[in-house]
Each structure stands twice: as structure tokens, then as C-alpha cells.
Motif scaffolding. Structure first.
Motif, short mmCIF file in Angstrom:
data_model
loop_
_atom_site.label_atom_id
_atom_site.label_comp_id
_atom_site.label_asym_id
_atom_site.label_seq_id
_atom_site.Cartn_x
_atom_site.Cartn_y
_atom_site.Cartn_z
N SER A 18 0.82 -1.14 -0.03
CA SER A 18 -0.05 -0.21 -0.01
C SER A 18 0.77 1.18 -0.14
CB SER A 18 -0.71 -0.03 1.14
OG SER A 18 -1.91 -1.23 1.13
N LEU A 19 1.82 1.43 0.99
CA LEU A 19 2.80 2.48 0.80
C LEU A 19 3.57 2.43 -0.38
CD1 LEU A 19 4.31 2.29 4.48
CD2 LEU A 19 2.78 4.15 3.46
N THR A 20 3.84 1.57 -0.87
CA THR A 20 4.66 1.59 -2.08
C THR A 20 3.69 2.12 -3.37
OG1 THR A 20 6.11 -0.22 -1.59
CG2 THR A 20 5.77 0.38 -3.95
N ALA A 21 2.52 1.63 -3.22
CA ALA A 21 1.63 2.27 -4.41
C ALA A 21 1.34 3.54 -4.17
CB ALA A 21 0.34 1.38 -4.44
N ILE A 22 1.12 4.32 -2.86
CA ILE A 22 0.92 5.58 -2.65
C ILE A 22 1.85 6.46 -3.01
CG2 ILE A 22 0.68 7.31 -0.80
CD1 ILE A 22 -0.96 5.10 0.77
N ILE A 23 3.45 5.86 -2.59
CA ILE A 23 4.76 6.59 -3.05
C ILE A 23 4.83 6.64 -4.61
CG2 ILE A 23 7.16 6.44 -2.72
CD1 ILE A 23 6.72 5.53 0.15
N ASN A 24 4.42 5.79 -5.20
CA ASN A 24 4.54 5.77 -6.80
C ASN A 24 3.73 6.75 -7.22
OD1 ASN A 24 6.73 4.07 -6.56
ND2 ASN A 24 5.46 2.29 -6.69
N ASP A 25 2.62 6.96 -6.60
CA ASP A 25 1.64 7.98 -7.38
C ASP A 25 1.66 9.25 -6.89
OD1 ASP A 25 0.54 5.90 -8.84
OD2 ASP A 25 -1.12 5.28 -7.48
N THR A 27 3.08 13.12 -6.59
CA THR A 27 4.18 14.04 -7.24
C THR A 27 5.06 14.60 -6.36
OG1 THR A 27 2.90 16.02 -7.37
CG2 THR A 27 2.57 14.39 -9.11
N GLU A 28 6.21 15.20 -6.81
CA GLU A 28 7.11 15.94 -5.72
C GLU A 28 6.26 17.27 -5.08
OE1 GLU A 28 10.56 15.62 -5.10
OE2 GLU A 28 10.55 13.75 -5.85
N GLU A 29 5.57 17.64 -5.99
CA GLU A 29 4.61 18.88 -5.44
C GLU A 29 3.76 18.45 -4.21
OE1 GLU A 29 1.28 21.19 -7.91
OE2 GLU A 29 3.17 22.07 -8.56
N GLU A 30 3.18 17.58 -4.60
CA GLU A 30 2.16 16.82 -3.62
C GLU A 30 3.09 16.44 -2.44
OE1 GLU A 30 -1.47 14.90 -6.56
OE2 GLU A 30 0.69 13.88 -6.19
N ARG A 40 1.96 18.27 9.52
CA ARG A 40 2.86 17.50 8.78
C ARG A 40 2.69 17.62 7.33
NH1 ARG A 40 4.17 11.87 11.85
NH2 ARG A 40 4.67 12.66 13.85
N SER A 41 3.84 17.57 6.36
CA SER A 41 3.56 17.50 5.09
C SER A 41 3.25 15.95 4.74
CB SER A 41 4.71 17.96 4.16
OG SER A 41 5.97 17.11 4.21
N ILE A 42 2.95 15.97 3.56
CA ILE A 42 2.67 14.62 2.85
C ILE A 42 3.90 13.64 3.04
CG2 ILE A 42 1.79 13.02 0.91
CD1 ILE A 42 -0.64 14.81 2.06
N GLN A 43 4.90 14.21 2.61
CA GLN A 43 6.11 13.47 2.90
C GLN A 43 6.41 13.01 4.17
OE1 GLN A 43 9.67 15.30 1.16
NE2 GLN A 43 10.93 14.04 1.72
N GLU A 44 6.15 13.94 5.14
CA GLU A 44 6.51 13.64 6.29
C GLU A 44 5.48 12.49 6.99
OE1 GLU A 44 8.44 17.80 8.10
OE2 GLU A 44 6.17 17.42 7.71
N LEU A 45 4.23 12.64 6.58
CA LEU A 45 3.11 11.51 6.82
C LEU A 45 3.77 10.21 6.37
CD1 LEU A 45 -0.11 13.48 6.28
CD2 LEU A 45 0.95 12.49 8.54
N LEU A 46 4.26 10.08 4.93
CA LEU A 46 4.49 9.00 4.38
C LEU A 46 5.72 8.39 5.18
CD1 LEU A 46 4.05 9.57 0.61
CD2 LEU A 46 2.87 7.93 2.14
#
Length: 66
Positions: A18-25, A27-30, A40-46
């Protein structure tokens, strides 16, 4: 392997996929998106979710050794 261990490792597998699928979808902007300055940012949440998954793996390995 007992059924408890199978369930734990299955859940870890689901989390990783699930995490791999989310990370692959995403964008850098997101990844940089932060809904509010103190949240937290999306990156920090991941990153946090990946740490939880890592902890689950360590706990699962510990349970399996007993």
C-alpha cells in the motif's frame, strides 16, 4: 509458522504494498503539500507510516522467534 505470525506478516506485506503504491503515485509537488503550517507535509506523513511499518516488521520478527 503459527496462524498469528502468518496474520502479522500478511498485514506487514499489505502495508508495504500500500505504501509503495501511494509513494509511486504522489508527485514531488504533492509531497511538499502541508495543509497548515503546524501540520505534517504529505512526505512527513509517508515517512511516519514507513517507520510504523518498520516497527511492525521488528515486532513480527520478535514474536516469530519465541
Amino acid at each position: 509458522m503459527n496462524s498469528y505470525c502468518e496474520m502479522v506478516f500478511n498485514q506487514i506485506n499489505v502495508n508495504i504494498h500500500s505504501l509503495t503504491a501511494i509513494i509511486n503515485d504522489v508527485t514531488e509537488e504533492e509531497l511538499a503539500y502541508r495543509p497548515l503550517p503546524h501540520k505534517r507535509s504529505i512526505q512527513e506523513l509517508l515517512q511516519h507510516l514507513c517507520l510504523i511499518c518498520s516497527a511492525d516488521i521488528l515486532l513480527g520478527m520478535h514474536v516469530y522467534t519465541f
